[in-house]
Design an enzyme around this catalytic site. Structure first.
Site, PDB file in Angstrom:
ATOM      1  N   ARG A   9     -18.501  -0.478   5.467  1.00  0.00           N
ATOM      2  CA  ARG A   9     -19.638  -1.152   4.833  1.00  0.00           C
ATOM      3  C   ARG A   9     -20.334  -2.056   5.852  1.00  0.00           C
ATOM      4  O   ARG A   9     -21.533  -2.260   5.806  1.00  0.00           O
ATOM      5  CB  ARG A   9     -19.118  -1.977   3.644  1.00  0.00           C
ATOM      6  N   HIS A  37      -1.358  -5.572   2.158  1.00  0.00           N
ATOM      7  CA  HIS A  37      -2.569  -6.397   2.148  1.00  0.00           C
ATOM      8  C   HIS A  37      -2.221  -7.766   1.577  1.00  0.00           C
ATOM      9  O   HIS A  37      -1.539  -7.857   0.551  1.00  0.00           O
ATOM     10  CB  HIS A  37      -3.650  -5.755   1.267  1.00  0.00           C
ATOM     11  N   CYS A  79      -8.261  -1.537   8.063  1.00  0.00           N
ATOM     12  CA  CYS A  79      -6.866  -1.595   7.601  1.00  0.00           C
ATOM     13  C   CYS A  79      -6.368  -0.192   7.267  1.00  0.00           C
ATOM     14  O   CYS A  79      -5.299   0.234   7.711  1.00  0.00           O
ATOM     15  CB  CYS A  79      -6.738  -2.477   6.363  1.00  0.00           C
ATOM     16  N   GLU A  96       0.833  -1.204   0.000  1.00  0.00           N
ATOM     17  CA  GLU A  96       0.000   0.000   0.000  1.00  0.00           C
ATOM     18  C   GLU A  96       0.867   1.254   0.000  1.00  0.00           C
ATOM     19  O   GLU A  96       1.830   1.352   0.756  1.00  0.00           O
ATOM     20  CB  GLU A  96      -0.932   0.014   1.216  1.00  0.00           C
TER      21      GLU A  96
END
Ligand code: COD
Ligand code: ATP
Length: 438
Positions: A318, A394, A371, A308
């Protein structure tokens, strides 16, 4: 005092490791020696063994006929259990006494060299469990060549012990005893340096008075080297959403075990929670003072490892986290900048991970869930700490590249090790593009 359990299958190289640790300054409590002492001539231990197994296990000189007893117990599990029930409590009592003596003498590392640590001991009671491994066929060859055992005797002894997998499961450090003796000793040296580093960090600050009085006792552990290895903190996440495992922790935990130094890699598991995850990470950074922090999380929808590059100051959940929190369009840090960039050479790290055979890419979004929040909070925290590098990786739930899924955690751990190594060694990132058009 650091309490270490050392174990390994017969002839894996435990004695080599124990010997080197003793040279470096550890107190080694050798359970094989204690198991001999407690059945020496004239002991109640010997009397109990003879009572249980009869005069056939007594040598002409009145001592224990070890070969005869071995012939009986390694051919009969019930007999072995009877012998263990006599000898082990006596050995444990002696070992506790040796440890108390070491503590009273102010020694800093005590190593319990226990062939049967996993079978009968309590691995969790030690600060670290070091397991020496060598393949069964190599160990069998050693027993035949160097201890005059027949292959059958060697197999019987190995069959009475735990499997490699069982020992591995208890290990906090794995050493490879399948190569040369010198190679194994070098692994011990690296491990020792990481322990010295821990001891230095945990020691209370020394006042001037202490220094004057502090004449080292003879036989005490050697003083720490001038250059101590750095600490690397690597975190994974706990299982989430009804699943029992989290691929990030599976890989990170393995990394902690296979890392052979010289840096100290500390692995920790974070809660999947917007508040508690980042808070725990900040607390760990404050306590451990690492030079490098790598967060690792699971990305359900991805098929490759992602290095990342960007952490966003945005939480948009969500689904609720493990505490029920489900922030929508909230900042991770109120008043913080919109984004931070990872302070790792992400392209070089991705290339190094790829070189281990694991498909890896540079990613420009870490999502908007826990995350990303953890990654952002980490970089925000590190802003105030000079020179500490931070990044996030990830990992997919499954690598799905045609390889055996059972190997995924090990392959991911090796890829993470390559990322850590590169982040420690590489100052300037590669000048290749990792940009995307979409
Ligand atoms: C049966 C005995 C007399 C055989 O003696 P011998 O001189 O051949 O072997 P020694 O004691 O040197 O052990 C060598 C290796 O055998 C293996 N071993 C020993 N005892 C056991 C056991 N009970 N179960 C499985 N493996 C064992 C270990 O790897 C050990 O390092 C002896 O091993 C014994 O008394 N064992 C019971 C005590 C014990 O469990 N010792 C291990 C440490 S507590
Ligand atoms: N890389 C290696 N590491 C350790 N031992 C090695 C290696 N290569 C060869 N050897 C030989 O193999 C033997 C390993 O036996 P060692 O006594 O260290 O085993 P151990 O793990 O202590 O076994 P035990 O369970 O009997 O205590 C030694 O005699 C050593 O010389």
């Amino acid at each position: 005092m650091l309490r270490v359990g050392l174990t390994g299958g017969i002839a894996a190289g435990k004695s080599v490791v124990a010997g080197r640790l003793a040279e470096l300054g550890a107190v080694v409590v050798d359970y094989d020696v204690l198991a001999r002492d407690v059945v020496a001539p004239g002991t109640t231990g010997l009397a109990s063994v003879v009572e249980a197994f009869g005069p056939g296990v007594v040598a002409p000189d009145g001592g224990l006929d070890r070969e005869a007893l071995a012939g009986v117990v390694f051919a009969d599990a019930a007999a072995l259990a009877r012998l263990n029930a006599i000898v082990h409590p006596l050995v444990r009592r002696e070992a506790a006494q040796r440890e108390a003596d070491a503590a009273a003498a102010g020694r800093s590392v005590v190593v319990h060299d226990v062939p049967l640590l996993v079978e009968t001991g309590d691995p969790a009671s030690f600060d670290a469990v070091v397991v020496v491994e060598a393949p069964a066929d190599v160990r069998l060859e050693r027993l035949v060549a160097e201890r005059s055992m027949t292959p059958e005797q060697a197999r019987a002894r190995m069959a009475a012990q735990a499997s490699d997998a069982e020992r591995r499961a208890a290990a906090s450090v794995l050493l490879d005893g399948s190569g040369t003796v010198d190679g194994l000793r070098a692994q011990v040296d690296a491990l020792w340096r990481s322990w010295v580093r821990t001891a230095v960090e945990e020691a209370p600050a020394q006042g001037a008075d202490d220094v004057e009085e502090g004449r080292p006792e003879q036989g005490a552990a050697p003083s720490p080297p001038d250059v101590v290895p750095v600490t690397v903190l690597v975190t994974g996440f706990e299982p989430f959403g009804g699943r029992t495992v989290n691929a990030s922790w599976e890989a990170v935990e393995r990394l902690g075990r296979l890392w052979a130094g010289p840096e100290r890699v500390v692995v920790e598991r974070l809660p999947v929670a917007f508040g508690a995850g980042p808070a725990r990470l900040r607390e760990l950074v404050t306590r451990l003072r690492p030079a490098l922090v790598l967060g690792v999380g699971e990305a359900g929808g991805r098929r490759v490892v992602s290095l990342e590059r960007v952490a966003l100051n945005l939480a948009d959940a969500r689904i609720p986290d493990t505490t029920g929190a489900a922030p929508v369009d909230e900042p991770v840090v109120a008043g913080g900048p919109t984004a931070y960039l990872a302070s790792l050479p992400v392209k070089a790290c991705a290339a190094a991970a790829r070189a281990t055979g694991v498909p890896t890419e540079v990613s420009h979004t870490a999502g908007t869930y826990v995350c990303n929040a953890t990654f952002y909070a980490l970089l925000h925290h590190l802003e105030a700490l000079d020179g500490v590098r931070g990044g996030f990786v990830h990992v997919p739930v499954e690598l799905d590249d045609g390889t055996d899924p059972d190997d995924d955690a090990q392959r991911l751990a090796l890829a993470l090790a390559a990322v850590v190594r590169t982040a420690l060694d590489v100052g300037v990132d590669l000048r290749t593009t990792a940009g995307t058009l979409d």
